[in-house]
Design a protein around this motif. Structure first.
Motif, PDB file in Angstrom:
ATOM      1  N   VAL A  41      48.977  39.394  64.677  1.00 36.18           N
ATOM      2  CA  VAL A  41      47.945  39.201  63.659  1.00 36.18           C
ATOM      3  C   VAL A  41      48.169  40.163  62.495  1.00 36.18           C
ATOM      4  N   LEU A  42      48.420  41.427  62.797  1.00 38.62           N
ATOM      5  CA  LEU A  42      48.608  42.425  61.739  1.00 38.62           C
ATOM      6  C   LEU A  42      49.906  42.210  60.968  1.00 38.62           C
ATOM      7  N   GLU A  43      50.922  41.661  61.636  1.00 36.05           N
ATOM      8  CA  GLU A  43      52.151  41.294  60.919  1.00 36.05           C
ATOM      9  C   GLU A  43      51.871  40.140  59.955  1.00 36.05           C
ATOM     10  N   LYS A  44      51.148  39.144  60.442  1.00 31.37           N
ATOM     11  CA  LYS A  44      50.841  37.976  59.613  1.00 31.37           C
ATOM     12  C   LYS A  44      50.004  38.367  58.399  1.00 31.37           C
ATOM     13  N   LYS A  45      49.089  39.327  58.578  1.00 28.39           N
ATOM     14  CA  LYS A  45      48.250  39.804  57.472  1.00 28.39           C
ATOM     15  C   LYS A  45      48.976  40.825  56.602  1.00 28.39           C
ATOM     16  N   GLU A  46      50.243  41.090  56.928  1.00 25.16           N
ATOM     17  CA  GLU A  46      51.115  41.997  56.182  1.00 25.16           C
ATOM     18  C   GLU A  46      50.636  43.443  56.188  1.00 25.16           C
ATOM     19  N   PHE A  47      50.072  43.867  57.326  1.00 26.92           N
ATOM     20  CA  PHE A  47      49.751  45.276  57.527  1.00 26.92           C
ATOM     21  C   PHE A  47      50.911  45.997  58.196  1.00 26.92           C
ATOM     22  N   LEU A  48      51.691  45.272  59.001  1.00 27.29           N
ATOM     23  CA  LEU A  48      52.774  45.873  59.777  1.00 27.29           C
ATOM     24  C   LEU A  48      54.117  45.262  59.440  1.00 27.29           C
ATOM     25  N   ASN A  49      55.152  46.083  59.557  1.00 27.75           N
ATOM     26  CA  ASN A  49      56.547  45.647  59.525  1.00 27.75           C
ATOM     27  C   ASN A  49      57.167  45.984  60.860  1.00 27.75           C
ATOM     28  N   ARG A  50      57.904  45.054  61.405  1.00 30.65           N
ATOM     29  CA  ARG A  50      58.647  45.334  62.623  1.00 30.65           C
ATOM     30  C   ARG A  50      59.931  46.042  62.215  1.00 30.65           C
ATOM     31  N   ILE A  51      60.168  47.194  62.832  1.00 29.27           N
ATOM     32  CA  ILE A  51      61.389  47.947  62.580  1.00 29.27           C
ATOM     33  C   ILE A  51      62.065  48.214  63.920  1.00 29.27           C
ATOM     34  N   LYS A  52      63.297  48.646  63.872  1.00 31.86           N
ATOM     35  CA  LYS A  52      63.999  48.973  65.101  1.00 31.86           C
ATOM     36  C   LYS A  52      63.230  50.071  65.833  1.00 31.86           C
ATOM     37  N   GLY A  53      62.850  49.786  67.050  1.00 28.88           N
ATOM     38  CA  GLY A  53      62.135  50.769  67.848  1.00 28.88           C
ATOM     39  C   GLY A  53      60.631  50.732  67.704  1.00 28.88           C
ATOM     40  N   GLY A  54      60.076  49.770  66.953  1.00 31.13           N
ATOM     41  CA  GLY A  54      58.622  49.714  66.848  1.00 31.13           C
ATOM     42  C   GLY A  54      58.122  49.068  65.577  1.00 31.13           C
ATOM     43  N   TYR A  55      57.067  49.656  65.030  1.00 37.29           N
ATOM     44  CA  TYR A  55      56.405  49.130  63.842  1.00 37.29           C
ATOM     45  C   TYR A  55      56.136  50.255  62.853  1.00 37.29           C
ATOM     46  N   GLU A  56      55.958  49.867  61.594  1.00 39.27           N
ATOM     47  CA  GLU A  56      55.500  50.780  60.567  1.00 39.27           C
ATOM     48  C   GLU A  56      54.496  50.035  59.709  1.00 39.27           C
ATOM     49  N   LEU A  57      53.634  50.767  59.044  1.00 35.86           N
ATOM     50  CA  LEU A  57      52.685  50.131  58.144  1.00 35.86           C
ATOM     51  C   LEU A  57      53.400  49.665  56.890  1.00 35.86           C
ATOM     52  N   GLU A  58      53.013  48.508  56.410  1.00 35.67           N
ATOM     53  CA  GLU A  58      53.637  47.864  55.252  1.00 35.67           C
ATOM     54  C   GLU A  58      53.505  48.716  53.985  1.00 35.67           C
ATOM     55  N   ASP A  59      52.326  49.256  53.756  1.00 30.92           N
ATOM     56  CA  ASP A  59      52.033  49.965  52.515  1.00 30.92           C
ATOM     57  C   ASP A  59      51.873  51.458  52.791  1.00 30.92           C
ATOM     58  N   PRO A  60      52.748  52.296  52.249  1.00 25.86           N
ATOM     59  CA  PRO A  60      52.658  53.739  52.494  1.00 25.86           C
ATOM     60  C   PRO A  60      51.356  54.358  51.989  1.00 25.86           C
ATOM     61  N   VAL A  61      50.805  53.844  50.909  1.00 27.71           N
ATOM     62  CA  VAL A  61      49.542  54.372  50.389  1.00 27.71           C
ATOM     63  C   VAL A  61      48.411  54.020  51.351  1.00 27.71           C
ATOM     64  N   PHE A  62      48.424  52.808  51.883  1.00 28.31           N
ATOM     65  CA  PHE A  62      47.427  52.423  52.881  1.00 28.31           C
ATOM     66  C   PHE A  62      47.545  53.325  54.103  1.00 28.31           C
ATOM     67  N   GLU A  63      48.753  53.651  54.499  1.00 27.07           N
ATOM     68  CA  GLU A  63      48.948  54.528  55.653  1.00 27.07           C
ATOM     69  C   GLU A  63      48.310  55.902  55.419  1.00 27.07           C
ATOM     70  N   ILE A  64      48.493  56.458  54.238  1.00 27.50           N
ATOM     71  CA  ILE A  64      47.881  57.749  53.911  1.00 27.50           C
ATOM     72  C   ILE A  64      46.364  57.632  53.974  1.00 27.50           C
ATOM     73  N   TRP A  65      45.816  56.592  53.340  1.00 30.56           N
ATOM     74  CA  TRP A  65      44.365  56.387  53.351  1.00 30.56           C
ATOM     75  C   TRP A  65      43.868  56.201  54.783  1.00 30.56           C
ATOM     76  N   PHE A  66      44.572  55.389  55.557  1.00 23.66           N
ATOM     77  CA  PHE A  66      44.158  55.099  56.927  1.00 23.66           C
ATOM     78  C   PHE A  66      44.126  56.377  57.764  1.00 23.66           C
ATOM     79  N   LYS A  67      45.151  57.180  57.654  1.00 21.19           N
ATOM     80  CA  LYS A  67      45.198  58.433  58.426  1.00 21.19           C
ATOM     81  C   LYS A  67      44.051  59.356  58.046  1.00 21.19           C
ATOM     82  N   LYS A  68      43.760  59.456  56.747  1.00 23.89           N
ATOM     83  CA  LYS A  68      42.650  60.310  56.317  1.00 23.89           C
ATOM     84  C   LYS A  68      41.311  59.768  56.793  1.00 23.89           C
TER      85      LYS A  68
END
Length: 72
Positions: A41-68
């Protein structure tokens, strides 16, 4: 949903084994089937990217906001 937020918390904390029992318990992810469903679901909504060994968040700015917002 709460489990999707928890999945994002697990990913941003560096957890790579998302379907492992320890990860499911620590982050309240439900079941391993829920983890897989929410990943898709999160991949389809473009929140996640599948990378080798797991996932990363699509948008680095969103990742900063999310962590805070959710992990500080």
């Amino acid at each position: 949903s709460n489990t999707q937020i928890n999945l994002l918390k697990a990913i941003t904390s560096g957890t790579s084994q998302l379907t492992a029992t320890q990860s499911i318990t620590e982050f309240a992810l439900g079941t391993s089937a829920n983890v897989v469903k929410n990943q898709r679901v999160l991949e389809k909504k473009e929140f996640l990217n599948r990378i080798k060994g797991g996932y990363e968040l699509e948008d680095p700015v969103f990742e900063i906001w999310f962590k805070k917002r959710f992990t500080d």
